[in-house]
Design a protein around this motif. Structure first.
Motif, PDB file in Angstrom:
ATOM      1  N   LEU A  68     -40.384  -3.586 -40.208  1.00  0.00           N
ATOM      2  CA  LEU A  68     -41.646  -2.127 -39.580  1.00  0.00           C
ATOM      3  C   LEU A  68     -41.757  -2.208 -38.065  1.00  0.00           C
ATOM      4  O   LEU A  68     -42.457  -3.673 -38.260  1.00  0.00           O
ATOM      5  CB  LEU A  68     -42.548  -2.132 -40.798  1.00  0.00           C
ATOM      6  CG  LEU A  68     -43.718  -0.919 -39.899  1.00  0.00           C
ATOM      7  CD1 LEU A  68     -43.610   0.358 -39.773  1.00  0.00           C
ATOM      8  CD2 LEU A  68     -45.265  -1.299 -40.542  1.00  0.00           C
ATOM      9  N   LEU A  69     -41.544  -1.723 -37.690  1.00  0.00           N
ATOM     10  CA  LEU A  69     -41.488  -1.939 -36.058  1.00  0.00           C
ATOM     11  C   LEU A  69     -43.180  -0.663 -35.870  1.00  0.00           C
ATOM     12  O   LEU A  69     -43.091   0.141 -35.793  1.00  0.00           O
ATOM     13  CB  LEU A  69     -40.587  -1.803 -35.066  1.00  0.00           C
ATOM     14  CG  LEU A  69     -39.414  -2.501 -35.085  1.00  0.00           C
ATOM     15  CD1 LEU A  69     -39.029  -2.708 -36.431  1.00  0.00           C
ATOM     16  CD2 LEU A  69     -38.285  -2.594 -34.210  1.00  0.00           C
TER      17      LEU A  69
ATOM     18  N   THR B  64     -40.537   2.929 -36.948  1.00  0.00           N
ATOM     19  CA  THR B  64     -41.195   2.507 -36.595  1.00  0.00           C
ATOM     20  C   THR B  64     -41.908   3.729 -36.271  1.00  0.00           C
ATOM     21  O   THR B  64     -41.617   5.099 -37.300  1.00  0.00           O
ATOM     22  CB  THR B  64     -40.422   2.918 -34.893  1.00  0.00           C
ATOM     23  OG1 THR B  64     -40.281   4.460 -34.969  1.00  0.00           O
ATOM     24  CG2 THR B  64     -39.138   2.124 -35.293  1.00  0.00           C
ATOM     25  N   SER B  65     -43.137   3.029 -36.169  1.00  0.00           N
ATOM     26  CA  SER B  65     -44.368   4.190 -36.394  1.00  0.00           C
ATOM     27  C   SER B  65     -45.896   3.856 -35.439  1.00  0.00           C
ATOM     28  O   SER B  65     -45.453   2.146 -35.019  1.00  0.00           O
ATOM     29  CB  SER B  65     -45.544   3.867 -38.250  1.00  0.00           C
ATOM     30  OG  SER B  65     -46.301   4.308 -38.230  1.00  0.00           O
TER      31      SER B  65
ATOM     32  N   HIS C 156     -50.182   1.526 -40.802  1.00  0.00           N
ATOM     33  CA  HIS C 156     -50.615   1.325 -42.335  1.00  0.00           C
ATOM     34  C   HIS C 156     -49.485   2.851 -42.737  1.00  0.00           C
ATOM     35  O   HIS C 156     -49.565   3.098 -43.758  1.00  0.00           O
ATOM     36  CB  HIS C 156     -51.386   0.936 -42.501  1.00  0.00           C
ATOM     37  CG  HIS C 156     -52.370   0.125 -43.061  1.00  0.00           C
ATOM     38  ND1 HIS C 156     -51.090  -1.038 -43.793  1.00  0.00           N
ATOM     39  CD2 HIS C 156     -52.905  -0.623 -42.320  1.00  0.00           C
ATOM     40  CE1 HIS C 156     -52.232  -2.177 -43.594  1.00  0.00           C
ATOM     41  NE2 HIS C 156     -53.070  -1.586 -43.340  1.00  0.00           N
ATOM     42  N   LEU C 157     -48.987   3.399 -41.317  1.00  0.00           N
ATOM     43  CA  LEU C 157     -48.251   4.585 -41.631  1.00  0.00           C
ATOM     44  C   LEU C 157     -49.076   5.807 -42.475  1.00  0.00           C
ATOM     45  O   LEU C 157     -48.531   6.883 -42.658  1.00  0.00           O
ATOM     46  CB  LEU C 157     -47.656   4.286 -42.989  1.00  0.00           C
ATOM     47  CG  LEU C 157     -46.480   3.286 -42.758  1.00  0.00           C
ATOM     48  CD1 LEU C 157     -45.599   3.083 -43.604  1.00  0.00           C
ATOM     49  CD2 LEU C 157     -45.322   2.841 -41.501  1.00  0.00           C
TER      50      LEU C 157
ATOM     51  N   TRP D   1     -43.549  -7.300 -40.345  1.00  0.00           N
ATOM     52  CA  TRP D   1     -43.708  -6.256 -38.914  1.00  0.00           C
ATOM     53  C   TRP D   1     -43.943  -7.123 -37.956  1.00  0.00           C
ATOM     54  O   TRP D   1     -44.135  -8.326 -37.709  1.00  0.00           O
ATOM     55  CB  TRP D   1     -45.124  -6.050 -39.763  1.00  0.00           C
ATOM     56  CG  TRP D   1     -45.330  -6.118 -40.831  1.00  0.00           C
ATOM     57  CD1 TRP D   1     -44.863  -5.521 -41.490  1.00  0.00           C
ATOM     58  CD2 TRP D   1     -47.066  -5.298 -40.887  1.00  0.00           C
ATOM     59  NE1 TRP D   1     -45.687  -4.770 -43.225  1.00  0.00           N
ATOM     60  CE2 TRP D   1     -47.205  -5.479 -42.927  1.00  0.00           C
ATOM     61  CE3 TRP D   1     -48.127  -6.024 -40.526  1.00  0.00           C
ATOM     62  CZ2 TRP D   1     -48.039  -4.758 -43.681  1.00  0.00           C
ATOM     63  CZ3 TRP D   1     -49.563  -5.565 -41.855  1.00  0.00           C
ATOM     64  CH2 TRP D   1     -49.060  -4.977 -43.213  1.00  0.00           C
ATOM     65  N   VAL D   2     -43.403  -5.840 -36.642  1.00  0.00           N
ATOM     66  CA  VAL D   2     -43.546  -6.506 -35.801  1.00  0.00           C
ATOM     67  C   VAL D   2     -43.944  -5.240 -34.497  1.00  0.00           C
ATOM     68  O   VAL D   2     -43.533  -4.087 -34.534  1.00  0.00           O
ATOM     69  CB  VAL D   2     -41.533  -6.014 -34.938  1.00  0.00           C
ATOM     70  CG1 VAL D   2     -41.368  -6.982 -33.653  1.00  0.00           C
ATOM     71  CG2 VAL D   2     -40.449  -6.894 -36.159  1.00  0.00           C
ATOM     72  N   GLY D   3     -44.991  -6.383 -34.130  1.00  0.00           N
ATOM     73  CA  GLY D   3     -46.046  -5.473 -33.691  1.00  0.00           C
ATOM     74  C   GLY D   3     -45.881  -5.112 -31.874  1.00  0.00           C
ATOM     75  O   GLY D   3     -45.469  -5.993 -31.325  1.00  0.00           O
ATOM     76  N   PHE D   4     -46.180  -4.350 -31.623  1.00  0.00           N
ATOM     77  CA  PHE D   4     -45.562  -3.715 -29.874  1.00  0.00           C
ATOM     78  C   PHE D   4     -46.753  -3.423 -28.897  1.00  0.00           C
ATOM     79  O   PHE D   4     -47.299  -1.889 -29.713  1.00  0.00           O
ATOM     80  CB  PHE D   4     -44.909  -2.570 -29.939  1.00  0.00           C
ATOM     81  CG  PHE D   4     -43.303  -2.768 -30.161  1.00  0.00           C
ATOM     82  CD1 PHE D   4     -42.506  -3.346 -29.002  1.00  0.00           C
ATOM     83  CD2 PHE D   4     -43.662  -3.086 -31.504  1.00  0.00           C
ATOM     84  CE1 PHE D   4     -41.585  -3.368 -29.163  1.00  0.00           C
ATOM     85  CE2 PHE D   4     -42.085  -3.498 -32.012  1.00  0.00           C
ATOM     86  CZ  PHE D   4     -40.688  -3.199 -30.510  1.00  0.00           C
TER      87      PHE D   4
END
Length: 279
Positions: free
Chosen positions: A84-85, A177-178, A182-183, A214-217
């Protein structure tokens, strides 16, 4: 009597054949590396290779390393996690997913990417079953995922990732991607009772737990924004006086800094200079 019924039975059989849905064609995954899936017909439509190189994405080195490492393990048949990005819009989540795929796929010809629309999440279990057992390995990508349709879409995605009694397909990695970790859609549950809203929220939040990676931007600061602009300008041979000043003015007009804003500035500059760029 049987002889007299033969024409009638033949007509009935022909009518049933016309009413029956056509058998889906066997997908040809040799035609491309990237595909779009149409759940209505079951077809896989080939798409051109993603043109932006992974090295062109600046300011997301940690995110690149984590996603690429997981993708390489998947391509090599090693244990991996669905990814999940998530993070601020315009920070390069979708670009990184596709550019990383292209980078890894060059050394792994059996690796394919299938893009699905976020409004078609309920078709994922059938898609995963169609891909199960094939010789290819598939990255299934859903861009800008959120559960606007509510708990039904969340349940379908959980079913696809868990795979029921047969387990999840070993040759499928799901990446999404989101803008939200938590979508959950904005304004969630405003038109429902408290109990129903809480149950739907629990269903939807629990889906994010199915992603092992989980990859945070985070938001892009000014230094990284200017580094992205300068990196693009150097890569594509674009030279202009006052580049930093112009780039900052562009970001101010757009109301924020991000990788997307940097790329849009570079496209405007390239157009001004009469230079071509990849789409």
């Amino acid at each position: 009597m049987t002889h007299e019924l033969e024409p009638v039975l033949t007509r009935i059989a022909e009518a049933l054949e016309r009413l029956a849905p056509p058998r889906p064609l066997e997908p040809d995954f040799t035609a491309a590396r990237l595909f779009r899936h149409d759940p209505a017909s079951g077809a896989f439509h080939p798409a051109p290779d993603y043109p932006l190189p992974l090295a062109a994405l600046v300011g997301v080195e940690r995110q690149k390393d984590r996603f690429v490492e997981n993708l390489r393990r998947f391509a090599d048949g090693l244990p991996y996690n669905h990814a999940l990005l998530w993070g601020v819009r315009g920070t390069g989540k979708s670009s990184l997913a596709k550019a990383a795929f292209m980078d890894v796929a060059r050394a792994s010809p059996e690796l394919k990417l299938v893009e699905v629309d976020r409004d078609q999440v309920t078709a994922l279990p059938a898609l995963f079953d169609a891909l199960r057992g094939r010789a290819e390995r598939f990255v299934v990508l859903c861009d800008d995922l959120s559960f606007e349709e509510g708990a039904a879409a969340a349940k379908a995605l959980k079913s696809a990732l868990e795979g029921g009694v047969s387990g999840p397909p070993a040759n499928v990695l799901f990446a999404a991607t989101s803008n939200r970790r938590h979508l959950m859609p904005r304004g969630h549950g405003e038109d429902k009772g408290l109990v129903a809203a809480a149950e739907d929220a629990e269903e939807e939040v629990s889906v994010s737990d199915r992603f092992g990676l989980w990859v945070g931007f985070p938001p892009m600061d000014q230094a990284n924004y200017l580094a992205a602009v300068e990196g693009y300008a150097e890569r594509y041979g674009l030279s202009a006086g006052g580049l930093e000043r112009r780039a900052l003015q562009w970001a101010q007009l757009r109301g924020g800094r991000s990788g997307r804003v940097a790329w849009q500035f570079i496209r405007d500059l390239a157009g001004e200079l009469g230079r071509p760029l990849p789409l």
